[in-house]
Design an enzyme around this catalytic site. Structure first.
Site, PDB file in Angstrom:
ATOM      1  N   ASN A   1      22.610  79.487  28.877  1.00 56.52           N
ATOM      2  CA  ASN A   1      24.644  79.671  29.360  1.00 56.52           C
ATOM      3  C   ASN A   1      23.713  80.917  30.430  1.00 56.52           C
ATOM      4  O   ASN A   1      25.009  81.195  31.258  1.00 56.52           O
ATOM      5  CB  ASN A   1      25.565  80.396  28.247  1.00 56.52           C
ATOM      6  CG  ASN A   1      25.229  79.256  27.481  1.00 56.52           C
ATOM      7  OD1 ASN A   1      25.790  78.096  28.449  1.00 56.52           O
ATOM      8  ND2 ASN A   1      25.515  79.257  26.462  1.00 56.52           N
ATOM      9  N   LYS A   2      22.922  81.141  30.721  1.00 53.89           N
ATOM     10  CA  LYS A   2      22.830  82.557  31.252  1.00 53.89           C
ATOM     11  C   LYS A   2      22.369  82.635  32.804  1.00 53.89           C
ATOM     12  O   LYS A   2      21.407  81.328  33.887  1.00 53.89           O
ATOM     13  CB  LYS A   2      21.935  83.798  30.566  1.00 53.89           C
ATOM     14  CG  LYS A   2      22.097  83.710  29.326  1.00 53.89           C
ATOM     15  CD  LYS A   2      23.828  85.089  29.122  1.00 53.89           C
ATOM     16  CE  LYS A   2      24.000  85.363  27.525  1.00 53.89           C
ATOM     17  NZ  LYS A   2      23.930  84.198  26.855  1.00 53.89           N
TER      18      LYS A   2
END
Length: 440
Positions: A212-213
C-alpha cells in the site's frame, strides 16, 4: 466514455437517489508503487536470481542490491545512515530496542496511527500513552507537551496519510524535554517539510515498502538515523544481535554489542525491487501530489467541506485526500453518495471511505489495545510491576476528544499514482454534485 464534467455537475438527481452516476468505470487501485512495477524491477531481480545470491551478506556472486539501495537512499534524502529491513513493523521494533525502551517506560503515540505502532511499544515491554491529534491529523504539539511525564522515554510521530504534520514543533519539544523522537514515515516515503526530509527530524526514522505504500517490494522497510551510536545498535538488532565482519559473518567478540536480534534482514531480492522503485519515487509521488492538489484546489470553494491542514504542500506525497464534514451522519451520507456516483475502486479497493471505516488506523478500533491484551500468560507488559504507573490508562473511545471528532466526521479519498485528467475531472464533478445536495 463519460460525459463532460459540466454535464455531471448540473445533473439533477444523485445516483444514490436513482440518477445517472458520474462514472461507471472504477478508479485505479490505491497502490502507489505497484502501478509502476515493470522492466526495471524485473531486470534487477533477475540479476540476483542469475547470480544465485539472494542473501545480502555473502554468496557466490553478490549483486549488492541492498547496499546500493541504502547508499542511494542516503544520497537522495540526506540521511547519514540507512538500513534495509524486512518490514516497517520490524523497523519499529528495532527502533524501540535501539533506544533501550522497556518496562518502566512509556511512549507517546497519536490516536490516528496504525496497529504496528502500538504493537512495537507493547512488544518492547513499555506502555503506550495516547496523545491527541491536531488539524494535520498528526501529533498535536500542545498535547505532547502536556502528556510528557516522569516515565516518558520517547514520542512516536506518525506521518499519516502521506504528509508530515507539525514535526519540527514536536522535535523541538522532545529535545527540550530530553525524550527521544521516532518518526514513523511508513506512509510518507519521499516526503519533506521546508526542504528537510522526513526521518531527519528525530532520532530514528522508519519506512515501509509494503504493497500500500508510496514505493513497494510487497514487504520491506528501512531504518534511518543520523547518530553513529544508534546505528551500531540498529545494525546488530536487525540481524541476530551482533555486527558482522568484512566477510559477512557474525562477530561476537565485541562485548559492547552483544544483543538480542530479530532476524529482520532485507534480502537481495527485496533490495532489488526497492532499488528500482526508489528510483521512480519522485515520479510516483509527483503524480499523486499534482492530482491531489488539483482536485483539492477545485473543491476549495465548497461550503461545508473541510480539508486536512498540510503545513508544506510541496512536501506532501499526495496519496490521500482527507476531508471533514459537519457531523458523522453527513460524512456517512457524503461517502455513500460519492460511491454511488462511481467514485470507487475495483472490488477489494478502499478508494473512498468514511473515517469510521478506516479500521485499525484509529486507536479505539484496535481490540488488543483497548482490552490491553498480551502475548504471554502473565499479561506482560500491562502487569509488569515497573509499569504500574499505566494501570489507569484507558484506550477506549473518548480518550482523545479531537481525534474522536475527526474519526466521526472525517472522510478519505485515495489518490492513485496513475490518475488521468478524466479521472480527476470525474472526481471533482462527483464531489461538487454530491456537495450541492448533501452539504446544502
Amino acid at each position: 466514455m463519460t460525459v463532460s464534467a459540466a454535464t455531471h455537475e448540473h445533473a439533477n438527481r444523485l445516483a444514490i437517489e436513482g440518477g445517472e452516476p458520474v462514472r461507471t468505470k472504477p478508479l485505479p487501485w490505491e497502490l502507489p508503487g505497484a502501478h509502476w512495477i515493470g522492466e526495471e524491477e524485473l531486470e534487477l531481480v533477475s540479476r540476483v536470481v542469475r547470480a544465485q545470491s539472494p542473501f545480502r551478506f555473502y554468496g557466490p556472486d553478490l549483486q549488492h542490491m541492498v547496499d546500493t539501495l541504502e547508499k542511494e537512499w542516503c544520497a537522495a534524502f540526506g540521511h547519514k545512515h540507512a538500513l534495509g529491513v524486512s518490514s516497517g513493523t520490524a523497523a519499529l521494533t528495532i527502533a524501540m530496542s535501539a533506544l533501550d525502551i522497556g518496562p518502566g517506560d512509556e511512549v507517546l503515540v497519536p490516536g490516528y496511527l496504525w496497529v504496528s505502532c502500538v504493537a512495537a511499544v507493547v512488544r518492547a515491554g513499555a506502555i503506550p500513552k495516547l496523545v491527541d491529534v491536531d488539524d494535520c491529523f498528526t501529533l498535536d504539539p500542545a498535547d505532547v507537551e502536556r502528556k510528557i511525564g516522569p516515565n516518558t522515554r520517547a514520542a512516536l510521530m506518525v506521518h499519516m496519510s502521506g504528509a508530515p504534520g507539525r514535526v519540527a514543533d514536536v522535535a523541538r519539544i522532545c529535545r527540550g524535554r530530553g525524550i527521544a523522537l521516532i518518526e514513523d514515515c511508513a506512509q510518507t516515503a519521499g516526503a519533506s517539510q521546508n526542504g528537510k526530509a522526513v526521518g531527519t527530524f528525530g532520532d530514528i526514522g522508519i519506512f515501509s515498502f509494503q504493497l500500500n505504500k508510496n514505493m513497494t517490494s510487497g514487504d520491506g522497510g528501512m531504518v534511518v538515523t543520523e547518530r553513529d551510536d544508534l546505528f551500531r545498535r540498529i545494525v546488530a538488532l536487525h540481524d541476530l544481535g551482533y555486527p558482522r565482519n568484512e566477510k559477512g559473518r557474525l562477530d561476537t567478540s565485541d562485548e559492547t554489542c552483544q544483543l538480542w536480534g530479530v532476524g529482520a534482514r532485507m534480502s537481495e531480492l527485496t533490495g532489488a525491487m526497492c532499488l528500482a522503485q526508489m528510483r521512480k519515487l519522485p515520479q510516483i509521488t509527483g503524480n499523486m501530489r499534482s492530482s491531489k492538489w488539483r482536485i483539492r484546489d477545485a473543491l476549495a470553494d465548497l461550503p461545508g467541506l473541510g480539508f486536512r491542514t498540510v503545513p508544506d504542500p510541496s512536501g506532501d506525497t499526495g496519496p490521500f485526500l482527507l476531508m471533514t464534514l459537519k457531523d458523522e451522519a453527513t460524512a456517512r451520507r457524503f461517502v455513500d453518495a460519492l460511491r454511488a456516483e462511481g467514485i470507487a475502486g475495483p472490488s477489494g479497493s478502499l478508494a473512498c471511505l468514511a473515517m469510521r471505516e478506516w479500521g485499525m488506523h484509529w486507536y479505539s478500533n484496535i481490540p488488543s489495545l483497548v482490552n490491553k491484551r498480551s502475548d504471554s500468560r502473565n499479561g506482560f507488559p500491562w502487569t509488569h510491576p515497573s509499569n504500574a504507573f499505566g494501570q489507569s490508562y484507558s484506550y477506549a473511545a473518548g480518550a482523545l476528544p479531537h481525534c474522536d471528532d475527526l474519526h466521526a466526521r472525517g472522510a478519505l479519498l485515495t489518490i492513485a499514482s496513475t490518475l488521468t485528467p478524466e479521472d480527476e475531472a470525474d472526481i471533482i464533478a462527483a464531489v461538487r454534485k454530491v456537495a450541492r445536495v448533501v452539504l446544502a
